[in-house]
Write a protein that holds these residues in place. Structure first.
Motif, short mmCIF file in Angstrom:
data_model
loop_
_atom_site.label_atom_id
_atom_site.label_comp_id
_atom_site.label_asym_id
_atom_site.label_seq_id
_atom_site.Cartn_x
_atom_site.Cartn_y
_atom_site.Cartn_z
N THR A 260 0.84 -1.19 0.00
CA THR A 260 0.00 0.00 0.00
C THR A 260 0.88 1.24 0.00
N TYR A 261 0.71 2.07 -1.01
CA TYR A 261 1.43 3.32 -1.19
C TYR A 261 2.93 3.07 -1.34
N TYR A 360 -4.04 -3.09 5.01
CA TYR A 360 -4.77 -2.43 3.92
C TYR A 360 -5.39 -1.13 4.41
N LEU A 361 -6.03 -1.17 5.58
CA LEU A 361 -6.82 -0.02 6.02
C LEU A 361 -5.99 1.18 6.45
N ARG A 364 -4.81 3.91 4.02
CA ARG A 364 -5.98 4.48 3.33
C ARG A 364 -6.81 5.34 4.27
N GLN A 368 -7.32 9.21 3.40
CA GLN A 368 -8.65 9.55 2.90
C GLN A 368 -9.60 10.05 3.98
N ASP A 525 -12.62 2.85 2.64
CA ASP A 525 -12.01 1.81 1.82
C ASP A 525 -11.41 0.77 2.75
#
Length: 632
Positions: A260-261, A360-361, A364, A368, A525
């Motif tokens: 992620t990123y 994952y979370l 994000r 966001q 997300d």
């Protein structure tokens, strides 16, 4: 008010550790309504104000019988002398005494009695006079102890737990597994008492405060357990320093990772520093990604991930563990960042790995959601998670062992901003080495030597805590897990005035998606099945109550001597009413006079069922409404 002056001598470390675990077990049984706790007042002139008689599960699971059907010694698990009157159930029905709704270790005198049929009278009972007073009190109607075996001090929590577990008809393997965790907790607590950290000073850096924990969680039954999961080697206290260890490196094919990123950019300084320290270049194979791992976690990597290249120990960096052990700072490479690592150790009741859903979370949510939340950013700062990696193994229970998160670390740069950052858990700790180490840190460091000073300090702390963390609940349906391990208090480095808080870690978030979307336009997300999703706003309120009231503020209020008088909870009510609009659902949920109880997190019930991400709740007395004990 402060506790009574007691005649009980300071216990040696082994006995203190055994009592610490026993107290948390017994408090959990009573507060979670797994066992009925009955309060009986003792005669004046004794060191104890009263006793808590804790019944076994079989008798506790049924309505109290009439006093004509007496309880006998076979019905009693333990008897605990208490400093002060505990928090009662509002609807207790046992006519023998008042039923306890919330029992806390700080209510207790460090002594647990049990009836022991194996005692042959040779055991020296230095508390014989108190035991005699207890038996005299239990000669009242509703009790029949005429055939009772000797009442003697309990020297270990393990027989208490095993007696309860088997009476509750738990599976034998569950009883055995939990016994091992309690045994570990006693072992590590004893070591902590024997080797206490130095008392931190206000001038001490944040990492010293992180590493100043003597006891830790005030009520979790497995508060000090450290279970090292195979194939990781078992570590005994004193043989390995979990707070000062090393960062190792592995490499995994990029195609086998979920990134992620810009994880690789954030990792580059670590690889560079490890290469410089080794005097040779750490060469990552083409189409592989370097991943930092905890020194102890290498065993899990070797066993579970045959695709991983494990770099030799020459490529390592020293790391300093924060309170959670898996969150670390890397002084040689990071100044404004820190790492959260997956480590296969069970601390309390959770394995401290990083699930694919959390990896994952976090980044994000940081990118966001955090910018859109209703928050006063002058008093609260969210330590964002900037990037992550987790293995793509189809079994999430395996994948979680190969994971890492890059997180902002405001603690490392606080002095540049004229601030001292102190993790809130450390404020209530005592038992440190050095001058004044027996005094709770919050009282010692902020010189709160009068009740007036303690009230004024707590008043400002509560006000700012609510102003920091209630707006996202009220407006966005988002509850941060702001228990004291996740909350870092910001103080002016010159005046010691509280400036605000840092909140870190998103594993225990509670988010009502519909409220978030309606208030911000942001669609959360996340991976389906993630435990942070709240079914409704009441779910968010429950998580916040547990972390803020039951966990964070209760311990602080008790340590400041403002619980039994009710003064601390009056401050809570005052500031809640100032922040929560009277028409808001949270006002009714927390402050309504009808809300005598509130759903509380049940550590023991969860452990019986092998749960830690998803919570089980039972009705606990609503501490927000607590007004103190008459005559306390």
């Amino acid at each position: 008010m402060p506790a009574r002056t007691l005649k009980f001598p300071e216990l040696p470390p082994a006995d203190r550790a055994a009592f610490g675990v026993s107290a948390r077990i017994l408090c959990g049984l009573v507060t979670e309504s797994l066992a009925r706790g009955i309060y009986l007042k003792l005669a004046d002139g004794l060191d104890a104000s009263g006793i808590c008689v804790i019944l076994l599960s079989d008798i506790s699971s049924r309505p109290p019988p009439d006093v004509a059907t007496p309880y006998t010694a076979k019905d009693i698990l333990a008897i605990v002398p208490l400093h002060h009157v505990p928090v009662f159930k509002h609807d207790g029905t046992d006519l023998r005494g008042r039923e306890i709704g919330l029992l806390d270790p700080m209510d207790m005198i460090p002594l647990v009695f049990k009836f022991d049929a194996t005692d042959d009278g040779t055991q020296v009972n230095e508390h014989a006079s108190l035991a005699t007073a207890v038996l005299k009190t239990l000669a009242a109607p509703g009790w029949d102890l005429t055939a009772a075996p000797p009442l003697v001090p309990s020297r270990s929590p393990l027989p208490l737990w095993e007696a309860f577990g088997r009476d509750m008809k738990l599976k034998e393997e569950v009883v055995t597994d939990i016994t091992a965790e309690f045994e570990s907790s006693v072992l590590w607590q004893k070591y902590s008492f024997e080797n206490p950290p130095l008392a931190p000073q206000f001038s001490s850096p944040s990492i010293d405060w992180e590493q100043s924990i003597v006891e830790g969680h005030p009520t979790h039954p497995m508060h000090k357990s450290r279970m090292f999961l195979p194939p990781m080697r078992n570590v005994l206290p004193g043989t390995y320093d979990l707070q000062h260890t090393n960062l190792r490196f592995i490499a995994v094919p990029r195609e086998n990772l979920k990134i992620t990123y810009d994880f690789e950019t954030y990792i580059a300084p670590l690889v560079k520093a490890a290469s410089a320290r080794a005097g040779e270049q750490l060469v990552v194979p083409e189409n592989f990604v370097a991943i930092p791992v905890h020194d102890l976690q290498v065993a899990h990597i070797q066993a579970k991930f045959p695709d991983a290249v494990i770099f030799p120990p020459i490529f390592q960096l020293p790391i300093l563990g924060q309170q959670s052990i898996r969150s670390v700072i890397v002084p040689d490479a990071y100044h404004e960042l820190s790492l959260k690592l997956g480590v296969g150790i069970k601390l309390t009741s959770a394995v401290r790995t990083i699930s694919p859903a959390s990896a994952y979370l976090g980044p994000r949510f940081s990118a966001q959601v955090v910018p859109a939340l209703t928050m006063d950013r002058n008093i609260v700062t969210v330590a964002r998670e900037l990037a992550s990696v987790v293995h793509s193994h189809p079994d999430g229970e395996i994948a979680k062992h190969c994971a890492a998160i890059i997180r902002e670390a405001y603690e490392n740069t606080s002095e540049e901003r004229g601030e001292r950052l102190i993790v809130c858990t450390s404020l209530v700790e005592s038992g440190h080495a050095g001058e004044g180490g027996h005094i709770p840190a919050v009282i010692r460091v902020f010189e709160l030597d009068t009740e007036e000073k303690r009230i004024a300090w707590l008043d400002k702390f509560i006000k700012m805590l609510f102003e920091a963390f209630l707006p996202p609940v009220l407006h966005n349906g988002v509850g941060f897990e702001c228990h004291p391990q996740n909350c870092v208090a910001r103080f002016d480095i010159k005046t010691k005035e509280l400036l605000g808080f840092i909140i870190r870690d998103f594993g225990g978030l509670r988010v009502h998606r519909e409220s978030l979307r309606a208030s911000t336009g942001v669609e959360l997300d996340f991976l389906e099945g993630h435990s942070i999703i709240a079914e409704d706003n009441d779910d968010v309120y429950e998580r916040m109550y547990h972390t803020v009231m039951h966990n964070h503020l209760q311990q602080l209020i008790r340590v400041l001597g403002l619980h039994y008088s009710g003064v601390g909870w009056a401050l809570v009510r005052k500031h809640l009413k100032a922040v929560i609009p009277a028409e808001h659902a949270l006002y009714a949920a927390w402050l309504s006079p009808e809300k005598k109880t509130f759903p509380g997190k049940c550590f023991l019930r969860m452990r019986f069922q092998g749960m830690y991400r998803y919570h089980l709740h039972a009705p606990f007395p609503n501490l927000i409404l607590y007004e103190g004990v008459d005559g306390a």
